[in-house]
Design a protein around this motif. Structure first.
Motif, PDB file in Angstrom:
ATOM      1  N   LYS A   1     -28.093 -35.680  11.512  1.00 15.36           N
ATOM      2  CA  LYS A   1     -28.344 -36.492  10.323  1.00 15.36           C
ATOM      3  C   LYS A   1     -29.082 -35.649   9.291  1.00 15.36           C
ATOM      4  N   MET A   2     -28.928 -36.023   8.011  1.00 16.41           N
ATOM      5  CA  MET A   2     -29.678 -35.394   6.947  1.00 16.41           C
ATOM      6  C   MET A   2     -29.957 -36.412   5.857  1.00 16.41           C
ATOM      7  N   GLU A   3     -30.958 -36.157   5.044  1.00 17.61           N
ATOM      8  CA  GLU A   3     -31.342 -37.116   4.015  1.00 17.61           C
ATOM      9  C   GLU A   3     -30.309 -37.212   2.904  1.00 17.61           C
ATOM     10  N   SER A   4     -29.754 -36.104   2.492  1.00  8.91           N
ATOM     11  CA  SER A   4     -28.788 -36.109   1.397  1.00  8.91           C
ATOM     12  C   SER A   4     -27.551 -36.919   1.755  1.00  8.91           C
ATOM     13  N   GLN A   5     -27.082 -37.727   0.799  1.00 10.43           N
ATOM     14  CA  GLN A   5     -25.867 -38.512   0.994  1.00 10.43           C
ATOM     15  C   GLN A   5     -24.636 -37.782   0.460  1.00 10.43           C
ATOM     16  N   ASP A   6     -24.859 -36.655  -0.209  1.00 10.47           N
ATOM     17  CA  ASP A   6     -23.746 -35.890  -0.786  1.00 10.47           C
ATOM     18  C   ASP A   6     -22.937 -35.180   0.292  1.00 10.47           C
ATOM     19  N   LEU A   7     -21.706 -34.878  -0.044  1.00  9.61           N
ATOM     20  CA  LEU A   7     -20.901 -34.018   0.817  1.00  9.61           C
ATOM     21  C   LEU A   7     -21.634 -32.687   0.957  1.00  9.61           C
ATOM     22  N   THR A   8     -21.900 -32.294   2.185  1.00 11.50           N
ATOM     23  CA  THR A   8     -22.619 -31.039   2.438  1.00 11.50           C
ATOM     24  C   THR A   8     -21.852 -30.228   3.477  1.00 11.50           C
ATOM     25  N   ILE A   9     -21.551 -28.989   3.129  1.00 13.02           N
ATOM     26  CA  ILE A   9     -20.798 -28.118   4.031  1.00 13.02           C
ATOM     27  C   ILE A   9     -21.603 -26.855   4.300  1.00 13.02           C
TER      28      ILE A   9
END
Length: 247
Positions: free
Chosen positions: A167-175
């Motif tokens: 899990k991560m805080e950012s809701q953006d697409l992250t690659i």
């Protein structure tokens, strides 16, 4: 006797790197891989290939130096074992894996480990083949990825605690990506272009140090995708797969 070649500092610039990419001119992904390997070979990374311009190779490294969020002592980490096309069915995978096992024992290692999944993933080496040699699941994540290990002394590695969070805080697409795979360079370029054209907020994070790789919030081979704060996959994505994910 089968002719195999181990990559070294002396032959790295001239040897074919054994992926599906075929080109007479320099390919940005292949050259990025060469640059990445040049540093890794100094750390005990092994890339062994059949002496042909085909996809027949194995790639592994000391776990302590492997760019994956896996912890353990005195293990080798198996990144890739691939035999494709006309070379399948000729025993090359057997020869390559047995070479790695022999190498691990000769170096006094405690075993070999690799990334697997409860359901085989397209970009992961064939775990059923590895299990024939005694690899067994020794750790797992909620998303179904597994750490497989062949232990020689009863000790086992494990995923880092942060890798199991997924899990991560950012809701953006992250690659997250590194340059170990020759396909990554152009894949990132195409996805970045698609996201820019369609005003999709995306964060492409190059994993360019061992420390970053060891502390990622998910399992990782050379690629990992998050969306809406949730870990999705280690599979490389094309535009069509990305569109499906975003829906």
């Amino acid at each position: 006797m089968t002719d195999f070649v181990n990559l070294t500092a002396d032959n790295l610039e001239t040897e074919h790197l054994c992926c599906i990419i075929r080109t007479k001119t320099k390919h940005p992904g292949v050259e990025a891989k060469r640059k990445w390997l040049a540093e890794r070979l100094k750390e005990g990374h092994v890339f062994r290939k059949l002496d042909v311009k085909g996809t027949v190779f194995i790639e592994y490294a000391p776990l302590e130096k492997a760019w994956v969020p896996v912890e353990g002592e005195n293990y080798l980490y198996l990144y890739c074992l691939w035999v494709l096309g006309e070379y399948r069915g000729k025993g090359y995978a057997k020869e390559l894996l047995e070479y790695a096992i022999h190498d691990a024992k000769a170096k006094g290692k405690s075993g070999i480990c690799m990334l697997g999944a409860k359901k085989q993933k397209a970009w992961l080496s064939d775990q059923d083949f590895a299990k024939k040699y005694g690899f067994v699941p020794v750790d797992t994540t909620e998303s179904g990825y597994e750490l497989l290990a062949l232990s020689f002394d009863g000790t086992y590695p494990h995923f880092g605690a942060q890798a199991k969070a997924e899990k991560m805080e950012s809701q953006d697409l992250t690659i997250y990506y590194d340059m170990q795979c020759p396909f990554v360079c152009q894949t990132v370029e195409k996805l970045r272009e698609y996201c820019d054209e369609n005003q999709i907020q995306a964060d492409f994070v190059e994993v360019d140090t061992l420390e970053k790789a060891k502390h990622l919030p998910c399992v990782f081979q050379n690629w990992a995708v998050f969306y809406k704060g949730k870990f999705e996959t280690v599979n490389l994505l094309d535009v069509k797969a990305l569109q499906k994910l975003l829906k």
